[in-house]
Every structure is written in C-alpha cells, then in structure tokens.
Design an enzyme around this catalytic site. Structure first.
Site, mmCIF file in Angstrom:
data_model
loop_
_atom_site.group_PDB
_atom_site.id
_atom_site.type_symbol
_atom_site.label_atom_id
_atom_site.label_comp_id
_atom_site.label_asym_id
_atom_site.label_seq_id
_atom_site.Cartn_x
_atom_site.Cartn_y
_atom_site.Cartn_z
ATOM 1 C CE1 TYR A 34 -3.637 -2.546 0.594
ATOM 2 C CE2 TYR A 34 -2.671 -2.981 2.743
ATOM 3 C CZ TYR A 34 -3.581 -3.292 1.750
ATOM 4 O OH TYR A 34 -4.441 -4.348 1.925
ATOM 5 C CG ASN A 76 -10.679 8.265 4.159
ATOM 6 O OD1 ASN A 76 -10.724 8.431 5.355
ATOM 7 N ND2 ASN A 76 -11.607 8.768 3.356
ATOM 8 C CD1 TRP A 77 -9.627 2.682 6.337
ATOM 9 C CD2 TRP A 77 -11.026 2.219 8.016
ATOM 10 N NE1 TRP A 77 -9.914 1.336 6.297
ATOM 11 C CE2 TRP A 77 -10.770 1.026 7.306
ATOM 12 C CE3 TRP A 77 -11.877 2.168 9.116
ATOM 13 C CZ2 TRP A 77 -11.336 -0.208 7.681
ATOM 14 C CZ3 TRP A 77 -12.440 0.952 9.495
ATOM 15 C CH2 TRP A 77 -12.169 -0.215 8.773
ATOM 16 C CG ASP A 78 -4.977 2.595 6.413
ATOM 17 O OD1 ASP A 78 -6.031 2.483 5.756
ATOM 18 O OD2 ASP A 78 -4.224 1.635 6.668
ATOM 19 C CD GLN A 117 -10.433 3.188 3.223
ATOM 20 O OE1 GLN A 117 -9.652 4.065 3.569
ATOM 21 N NE2 GLN A 117 -10.043 1.990 2.866
ATOM 22 C CG ASP A 139 -11.210 -4.081 1.186
ATOM 23 O OD1 ASP A 139 -11.592 -3.203 1.968
ATOM 24 O OD2 ASP A 139 -10.134 -3.998 0.579
ATOM 25 C CD1 TRP A 191 -10.986 -6.497 5.236
ATOM 26 C CD2 TRP A 191 -11.786 -6.176 7.288
ATOM 27 N NE1 TRP A 191 -10.378 -5.370 5.745
ATOM 28 C CE2 TRP A 191 -10.852 -5.153 7.006
ATOM 29 C CE3 TRP A 191 -12.410 -6.179 8.541
ATOM 30 C CZ2 TRP A 191 -10.531 -4.140 7.919
ATOM 31 C CZ3 TRP A 191 -12.094 -5.178 9.446
ATOM 32 C CH2 TRP A 191 -11.169 -4.176 9.131
ATOM 33 C CD GLU A 199 -3.199 -5.667 5.554
ATOM 34 O OE1 GLU A 199 -2.374 -6.466 5.033
ATOM 35 O OE2 GLU A 199 -4.070 -5.068 4.903
#
Ligand code: DGY
Length: 427
Positions: free
Chosen positions: A29, A34-36, A110, A172, A353, A396
């Site tokens: 990545y 965004n949310w990271d 996000q 996701d 997820w 992660e």
C-alpha cells in the site's frame, strides 16, 4: 509497557512516513489511505503532535472541491490519495480516471473516522495552541466531508447512508458483501493485481472479488463521478453498519468540535443528522445475531452476517445491548475480536476481513464497551490486543485462533493503535 515495543512502533511510523503522510506499509500500500490516516494520526500524537495534525491535513488537502467534476461530489475524501507515483499497487493513480485533480485520488470514500480521531487527539494535546489552530483549520473541511456523506449517499434523508463499493466499507471482502456482489458483473478487461506480489493469496480476496471491484471502479468513471448517476446505476448499494456507526460517532464528535470553534449553526445541522440516524438504525437489528447488521439497499434484505462491523454500535452510541454478541465473539476466538464470527458458515480464519482480528477495530469496539459500562468486556478485548502486539508485533491483521501475524508487515495503523493504547493507559 515494553519500551522496546514502543520504540519499534515509533520506528514503523517513521519508516512509513513519506513526508506529511504515512503509507500503511511499503510495497503493498504505497499511498495515503483514508481511514488509515486517521488512525496513524492518533499514533503520531503520542510522540510528535505537529506531525499528527499534518497527517489529517494532508489527507484533507486531497478532498474534492466544487471545481472538480461539476461540483456534485464536493467534499468527497477519497479512500486513497495518490500524492506520488508508485507501481507496486493495483489499481493505482492511472486507473481511476481522476487525472484532472490537483492531487489524484480514487473515486470512492472510506469509513470517516476523522472527526472522532481529531477529538481524541485534542483531548491529549500538550500544545494547546497548535491543536486549537489545527482544529480551526480542519473543522470546516470535516463539515464539507460529512455533508458529502449525507447529501450524496443518503439523498432522500432516510438517516442511513449507503456505500457504493465494497472498498468504501474498509472491510473489503466481508461475507456480508457476498450476496450484493453476486449481482455485480465481472469485468471483461485485462488487469494485473499487485497485492499477490506482496502477500500470500490465502490471505487475500479471490479473483472473483477483484473482477467485480474493477467493474465498479470503471462504472464510476463512466458515470463521470456524478453522484446522482452513480446511485441510479449503481450495482452495489449497501447500508453498511460499519460506515453508519463510524459516521454517526464522528458526527456526534463533530457537533462538539463545531461548538468549540463557535459554529453553532453547523452544530445544529449535524445534530439533526444524528437524530435522523438514531430514528432509523433500528431497522438494521438482527434478532438472530443480537447485533446490528448491514442491509442490501437494492433488494431490501438484511445481510445477516455476524461481523465485527455490527459490534461498533456501542462506539457509535446507539442504544442496544450487544453484550451477548461480544461475549459470543470472544468465546469463539481466543485472540478475538474476529472480523467474522467462526460460527458463520463464511468464516475463513486467515482471509482478510472474513475472520482475522484487526487492532483498530478492537480499539473502537473496546472504547464503545467502556463507554457503555462493560468494563469486563473492555478488559477482555484490550488484553487480547496486548497479547497480539506482544506475540506478533505490528502485522496488518491476526489469526483469531493462533494469534499469528497475517497480511502486510510493519503496518502503520497497528503500530499507531499500540502507541495510543499504551499512552492512554499511562495517562
Ligand atoms: C486493497 O487494495 O486491498 C485495499 O483494501 C483497498 O482499499
């Protein structure tokens, strides 16, 4: 507290710093997510406050304005901001059709954690003057972003925003999206995934998922990013309980931030959105799982899956008793909270997820439990998180049964959650 782990966590953030923004992890990545970004800012806040505020401001500098694409999407904070080129990620900057933007981005959003993270950052700021100045610059942008959510993703004012792409949920390949994704055609164009260059395929979504997310990405470009068209034609439209909860909490925090900056009219406008969502969310309750779940907007069906998204309702501030659902999750996975409960037929322990534990979700769920007075459950989630940090470091995500680290390594938001949690305990 282990000083060695604290140093390692700080090192992860510094190593992933690309000058004003933090990539989640090298290779897999290579841009700002965004949310990271909001979670990273929380981590930076524990040892470099100026850098923490900059993280949020760099993300918001890529927000779409009324000069972009006819202005209908003004206020969109995209899920990826491509501040620099990199060719180790698909779909990268050239894929989204946003070349005209001053800072190229994706065309979807996000979960909007920002207002809540800003409020938590403010609570622990030592440099009150710098924090106050940052908040005064940030709040008008957050207002534009929250207005974008309510205006374009809930145009009829139902109180429940919808997402138009599974990547917009941040979760996701959650099994909750299997049914609505079934309806999305597979792209027929060629593309080359890059994620499998970095992470084993057993931990990532399958090709059938990528074929559909690429179709949805291309459809946004073909609709010229016009929100009304995207809703009229959108093949994936979901009331995601994760996004609804995170937005709701953030809007409540934004009300407080508006009042702090003396903007009473905006505070009242946001309070109205809070009331609407509170009146509507009951429709998403699952009697089967004793938690909230998501809903397929196109079919009207509940997406009745026991995922961790539904355990964010305490964090949101929704009045509902999720004690039994949280206990069930923790009882089923020794290193929980699993992103999908093992009793679900769709559970896969190592696949992104569909089972793994994510530390930022643990933090949000734990905070909600604490705020609703479930001190024992808060302590169980926090203890599990600590075992994962100590046993497997800053991966992660994590295997809910063995505690081993999965996905990308040296991951920024995992390190940031550790730093925040340690600092909060010491305070
Ligand atoms: C990915 O590429 O897997 C990301 O989660 C999309 O944001």
């Amino acid at each position: 507290m282990s000083m060695k782990l604290v140093e390692q966590a700080r090192h992860v953030l510094r190593a992933n710093d690309r000058g004003g923004y933090t990539i989640p992890t090298a290779g897999l990545y290579p841009f700002q997510w965004n949310w990271d970004a909001s979670v990273c800012a929380l981590g930076w806040m524990t040892f470099d406050e100026a850098r923490a505020w900059l993280e949020i401001e760099t993300l918001l500098s890529a927000m779409w304005t009324d000069r972009d694409y006819g202005g209908g999407s003004a206020g969109l904070v995209a899920h990826i901001a491509f501040h620099q080129d990199a060719d180790t990620y698909f779909p990268g900057p050239s894929e989204w059709g946003t070349q005209e933007l001053a800072i190229r981005t994706s065309s979807i959003s996000q979960p909007p954690l920002h207002a809540t993270m800003v409020r938590w950052m403010l609570d622990r700021a030592r440099d009150a003057q710098a924090a106050g100045a940052a908040v005064r610059r940030i709040v008008p942008k957050l207002l534009a972003h929250h207005r974008w959510w309510y205006r374009t993703r809930d145009p009829q004012g139902t109180g429940l925003v919808r997402v138009l792409h599974p990547w917009e949920t941040g979760m996701d390949n959650s099994p909750a999206w299997d049914a609505p994704l079934d309806r999305v055609p597979c792209t027929t164009r060629a593309y080359r995934r890059r994620d499998l260059d970095h992470v084993d395929a057993s931990m990532r979504p399958p090709k059938s998922f990528y074929d559909r997310v690429v179709f949805l990405m291309d459809a946004n470009r073909q609709a010229h990013f016009d929100p009304a068209q995207m809703i009229r034609l959108g093949r994936f439209q979901v009331n995601d309980i994760g996004v609804i909860s995170i937005l709701h909490r953030a809007t409540r925090d934004l009300v407080t931030l508006c009042r702090l900056t003396g903007d009473e009219p905006s505070a009242r406008e946001m309070e109205e959105q809070v009331r609407r969502t509170e009146a509507a969310v009951g429709a998403l309750w699952s009697p089967r799982w004793k938690q909230f779940v998501s809903r397929d907007v196109l079919s009207g069906e509940l997406l009745d899956q026991p995922t961790s998204a539904g355990l964010l309702s305490a964090y949101a501030g929704f009045e509902a008793d999720i004690r039994e659902a949280v206990m069930d999750s923790l009882d089923q996975a020794p290193y929980g909270i699993p992103s999908t409960r093992p009793c679900s037929g769709s559970y896969e322990a190592a696949r992104y997820w569909r089972g793994p534990v994510w530390q930022h979700i643990n933090l949000l769920v734990a905070r909600g439990l604490q705020e609703q007075g479930h001190a024992d459950l808060y302590e169980r989630v926090r203890f599990n998180s600590e075992r994962l940090f100590e046993g497997a470091g800053f991966h992660e995500y994590f295997h809910p049964e063995t505690g081993s680290g999965l996905g990308g390594k040296d991951f920024s938001w995992t390190a940031a959650v550790y730093l925040h949690w340690i600092a909060a305990q010491a305070a």
